[in-house]
Motif scaffolding. Structure first.
Motif, PDB file in Angstrom:
ATOM      1  N   ARG A  63      19.944  29.260  94.108  1.00 54.24           N
ATOM      2  CA  ARG A  63      20.691  28.491  95.215  1.00 54.24           C
ATOM      3  C   ARG A  63      21.345  27.434  94.359  1.00 54.24           C
ATOM      4  O   ARG A  63      22.656  27.169  94.605  1.00 54.24           O
ATOM      5  N   THR A  64      20.769  26.774  93.302  1.00 53.26           N
ATOM      6  CA  THR A  64      21.480  25.621  92.695  1.00 53.26           C
ATOM      7  C   THR A  64      22.701  26.267  92.047  1.00 53.26           C
ATOM      8  O   THR A  64      23.754  25.650  91.953  1.00 53.26           O
ATOM      9  N   GLN A  65      22.455  27.269  91.317  1.00 52.49           N
ATOM     10  CA  GLN A  65      23.539  27.943  90.634  1.00 52.49           C
ATOM     11  C   GLN A  65      24.654  28.412  91.318  1.00 52.49           C
ATOM     12  O   GLN A  65      25.765  28.242  91.170  1.00 52.49           O
ATOM     13  N   THR A  68      26.582  25.275  92.525  1.00 50.00           N
ATOM     14  CA  THR A  68      27.582  24.941  91.548  1.00 50.00           C
ATOM     15  C   THR A  68      28.640  25.808  91.046  1.00 50.00           C
ATOM     16  O   THR A  68      29.699  25.241  90.902  1.00 50.00           O
TER      17      THR A  68
END
Length: 143
Positions: A63-65, A68
């Motif tokens: 999710r963070t990728q 980003t």
């Protein structure tokens, strides 16, 4: 140590000591992930050298990728665009396009660097063998 750091430390321990189990679990998790794209073919098409193949790549992203990559893409959408206005299809397309763009940018950078490099005879031989491998692998037939 926070709970997240403890979880990460435990995962790293398992990965280090039980790599086959880690690979198996990762593969199992990937099978359950939803799959999106590709929605279109993004090109590194060059007027001087025509494209000879379409290569499809799949990324399993956290999710963070994803956030980003979407943020990177969003910065180029224009100052009048509100994040709330993005449709699901636009989010998926922007993430896919940004990943493709980053890859093409890096490939172009490396191509320019290679063109400016004087390779040793051994390095040039390796490059020639790699070029022949590309010609063989991307000739339009499947094996």
């Amino acid at each position: 140590m926070s709970e997240r750091n403890e979880d990460r430390a435990a995962a790293e321990f398992v990965a280090r000591h039980f790599p086959e189990v880690t690979r198996f679990l990762a593969e199992e998790r990937r099978q359950d992930l939803p799959v999106f794209g590709p929605s279109e073919v993004f090109g590194g098409v060059d007027d001087l050298e025509p494209a000879v193949a379409v290569v499809r790549v799949a990324f399993a992203l956290t999710r963070t990728q994803l956030v980003t990559v979407l943020a990177m893409a969003f910065t180029s959408l224009g100052p009048d665009r509100a994040p709330e206005s993005l449709t699901d299809d636009e989010v998926r397309n922007e993430v896919e396009a940004q990943l493709a763009a980053e890859a093409i940018i890096e490939v172009d950078r490396q191509m320019e660097q290679d063109e400016a490099t004087v390779f040793s005879a051994e390095q040039q031989r390796a490059m020639d063998v790699l070029a022949a491998a590309v010609d063989r692998a991307f000739r339009g037939e499947t094996s």
